[in-house]
Motif scaffolding. Structure first.
Motif, PDB file in Angstrom:
ATOM      1  N   GLN A  76       0.825  -1.196   0.000  1.00 55.83           N
ATOM      2  CA  GLN A  76       0.000   0.000   0.000  1.00 55.83           C
ATOM      3  C   GLN A  76       0.864   1.252   0.000  1.00 55.83           C
ATOM      4  O   GLN A  76       1.967   1.267   0.547  1.00 55.83           O
ATOM      5  N   THR A  77       0.352   2.307  -0.617  1.00 52.33           N
ATOM      6  CA  THR A  77       1.009   3.599  -0.572  1.00 52.33           C
ATOM      7  C   THR A  77       0.810   4.211   0.814  1.00 52.33           C
ATOM      8  O   THR A  77      -0.051   3.769   1.586  1.00 52.33           O
ATOM      9  N   PRO A  78       1.597   5.214   1.177  1.00 51.85           N
ATOM     10  CA  PRO A  78       1.389   5.871   2.475  1.00 51.85           C
ATOM     11  C   PRO A  78      -0.023   6.419   2.639  1.00 51.85           C
ATOM     12  O   PRO A  78      -0.509   6.541   3.762  1.00 51.85           O
ATOM     13  N   ALA A  79      -0.697   6.724   1.518  1.00 49.40           N
ATOM     14  CA  ALA A  79      -2.077   7.231   1.594  1.00 49.40           C
ATOM     15  C   ALA A  79      -3.096   6.114   1.768  1.00 49.40           C
ATOM     16  O   ALA A  79      -4.291   6.383   1.908  1.00 49.40           O
ATOM     17  N   GLY A  80      -2.640   4.854   1.728  1.00 51.00           N
ATOM     18  CA  GLY A  80      -3.541   3.736   1.968  1.00 51.00           C
ATOM     19  C   GLY A  80      -4.092   3.080   0.722  1.00 51.00           C
ATOM     20  O   GLY A  80      -4.957   2.203   0.819  1.00 51.00           O
ATOM     21  N   HIS A  81      -3.598   3.464  -0.459  1.00 53.66           N
ATOM     22  CA  HIS A  81      -4.070   2.860  -1.698  1.00 53.66           C
ATOM     23  C   HIS A  81      -3.264   1.593  -2.019  1.00 53.66           C
ATOM     24  O   HIS A  81      -2.040   1.592  -1.913  1.00 53.66           O
ATOM     25  N   LYS A  82      -3.960   0.543  -2.400  1.00 50.63           N
ATOM     26  CA  LYS A  82      -3.285  -0.706  -2.734  1.00 50.63           C
ATOM     27  C   LYS A  82      -2.712  -0.613  -4.137  1.00 50.63           C
ATOM     28  O   LYS A  82      -3.400  -0.250  -5.084  1.00 50.63           O
ATOM     29  N   MET A  83      -1.434  -0.947  -4.285  1.00 47.26           N
ATOM     30  CA  MET A  83      -0.819  -0.948  -5.605  1.00 47.26           C
ATOM     31  C   MET A  83      -1.368  -2.103  -6.433  1.00 47.26           C
ATOM     32  O   MET A  83      -1.671  -3.182  -5.906  1.00 47.26           O
ATOM     33  N   SER A  84      -1.489  -1.878  -7.737  1.00 46.04           N
ATOM     34  CA  SER A  84      -2.073  -2.902  -8.599  1.00 46.04           C
ATOM     35  C   SER A  84      -1.106  -4.040  -8.890  1.00 46.04           C
ATOM     36  O   SER A  84      -1.536  -5.146  -9.242  1.00 46.04           O
ATOM     37  N   VAL A  85       0.198  -3.806  -8.744  1.00 46.73           N
ATOM     38  CA  VAL A  85       1.182  -4.872  -8.941  1.00 46.73           C
ATOM     39  C   VAL A  85       1.347  -5.659  -7.651  1.00 46.73           C
ATOM     40  O   VAL A  85       1.052  -5.169  -6.556  1.00 46.73           O
ATOM     41  N   LYS A  86       1.823  -6.890  -7.782  1.00 48.39           N
ATOM     42  CA  LYS A  86       2.244  -7.672  -6.622  1.00 48.39           C
ATOM     43  C   LYS A  86       3.760  -7.605  -6.532  1.00 48.39           C
ATOM     44  O   LYS A  86       4.445  -7.639  -7.553  1.00 48.39           O
ATOM     45  N   SER A  87       4.286  -7.539  -5.310  1.00 51.15           N
ATOM     46  CA  SER A  87       5.701  -7.247  -5.140  1.00 51.15           C
ATOM     47  C   SER A  87       6.361  -8.142  -4.102  1.00 51.15           C
ATOM     48  O   SER A  87       5.715  -8.678  -3.197  1.00 51.15           O
ATOM     49  N   SER A  88       7.668  -8.259  -4.237  1.00 49.69           N
ATOM     50  CA  SER A  88       8.537  -8.837  -3.221  1.00 49.69           C
ATOM     51  C   SER A  88       9.935  -8.291  -3.470  1.00 49.69           C
ATOM     52  O   SER A  88      10.138  -7.438  -4.346  1.00 49.69           O
ATOM     53  N   ASN A  89      10.903  -8.762  -2.705  1.00 51.55           N
ATOM     54  CA  ASN A  89      12.272  -8.267  -2.813  1.00 51.55           C
ATOM     55  C   ASN A  89      13.273  -9.374  -2.552  1.00 51.55           C
ATOM     56  O   ASN A  89      12.961 -10.399  -1.937  1.00 51.55           O
ATOM     57  N   CYS A  90      14.498  -9.125  -3.002  1.00 48.92           N
ATOM     58  CA  CYS A  90      15.625  -9.935  -2.572  1.00 48.92           C
ATOM     59  C   CYS A  90      16.843  -9.028  -2.508  1.00 48.92           C
ATOM     60  O   CYS A  90      16.859  -7.936  -3.082  1.00 48.92           O
ATOM     61  N   GLY A  91      17.866  -9.484  -1.787  1.00 45.04           N
ATOM     62  CA  GLY A  91      19.049  -8.662  -1.583  1.00 45.04           C
ATOM     63  C   GLY A  91      19.138  -8.206  -0.136  1.00 45.04           C
ATOM     64  O   GLY A  91      18.300  -8.539   0.708  1.00 45.04           O
ATOM     65  N   GLU A  92      20.140  -7.409   0.148  1.00 44.97           N
ATOM     66  CA  GLU A  92      20.333  -6.925   1.518  1.00 44.97           C
ATOM     67  C   GLU A  92      19.195  -6.017   1.952  1.00 44.97           C
ATOM     68  O   GLU A  92      18.784  -6.027   3.125  1.00 44.97           O
ATOM     69  N   TYR A  93      18.668  -5.227   1.013  1.00 44.91           N
ATOM     70  CA  TYR A  93      17.590  -4.295   1.321  1.00 44.91           C
ATOM     71  C   TYR A  93      16.373  -4.600   0.451  1.00 44.91           C
ATOM     72  O   TYR A  93      16.507  -4.961  -0.718  1.00 44.91           O
TER      73      TYR A  93
END
Length: 217
Positions: A54-71
């Motif tokens: 979600q954005t700081p304003a509370g809107h859900k992003m249309s993409v699905k996300s994840s991460n890898c790496g140190e950050y």
């Protein structure tokens, strides 16, 4: 992500085109490694699953996300930021696959950025209808480092703007196995992705996978 179970390789040689002064698109740069790269990403997602953030304003992003790496890059009510742990698993993000890191460094060097040490890879998966509005990448600590973007699956129109959201933008297509690198004077340009059209790609199915590799720390 069952659509990532199917893979194939493409035979064409990568070609480059300059988008602006310090932005280069490498067509088919990842063609010989798409199978291995997508397999690595599938492994990452087994440990840190995709989710809608979600954005700081509370809107859900249309993409699905994840991460890898140190950050990992995150967005929620606390704002946009990088952090070392996945809030879903409360564990460190999975290690960035060496092939992802090495191909990102290779692309950066080809684009003229020799001192790139990626430590963060944002994984975005677009299903038909998903998009990404014009934005700047400005949560990193050092804007002298480039951004490297890998595309897999369905083609999409990429928006390449100016240094204000209101400025006109150009539009070009990102295709499977393309790599886009930008930095230098272009580092803080606004950019985005138009709504993904419904189609089926022979490798990823009804989706587009984007890796955005950065030096965040």
């Amino acid at each position: 992500m069952t659509s990532l179970d199917l893979f194939s390789n493409l035979d064409s040689e990568p070609l480059s085109s300059d988008i602006s002064q310090h932005a280069t698109l490498f067509h088919q740069f990842l063609a010989e490694d798409d199978d291995a790269l997508l397999s690595d990403i599938r492994g990452v997602l087994r440990h840190s699953p995709l989710r809608h953030i979600q954005t700081p304003a509370g809107h859900k992003m249309s993409v699905k996300s994840s991460n890898c790496g140190e950050y990992g890059w995150l967005s929620d009510s606390q704002g946009y930021r990088y952090q070392k742990t996945d809030p879903m698993t409360e564990a460190p993000w999975p290690e960035m696959p060496s092939l992802v890191r090495n191909k990102a460094i290779e692309a950066a060097v080809l684009a003229g950025f020799d001192d790139f040490r990626p430590d963060s890879c944002l994984i975005n998966v677009y299903l038909p209808g998903a998009k990404m509005g014009l934005h700047q990448d400005k949560d990193e600590t050092d804007f002298t480092k480039p951004i490297v973007s890998f595309s897999f699956g369905l083609s999409v129109n990429f928006l390449w703007g100016g240094f204000k959201r209101s400025q006109k933008y150009q539009k070009f297509q990102l295709q499977h196995a393309d790599a886009l690198v930008w930095g230098g004077n272009d580092r803080l340009r606004y950019h985005g992705v138009q709504q993904l059209k419904d189609d089926v790609h022979p490798i990823t199915g009804r989706c587009r996978i984007n890796l955005t590799i950065r030096q965040a720390g």
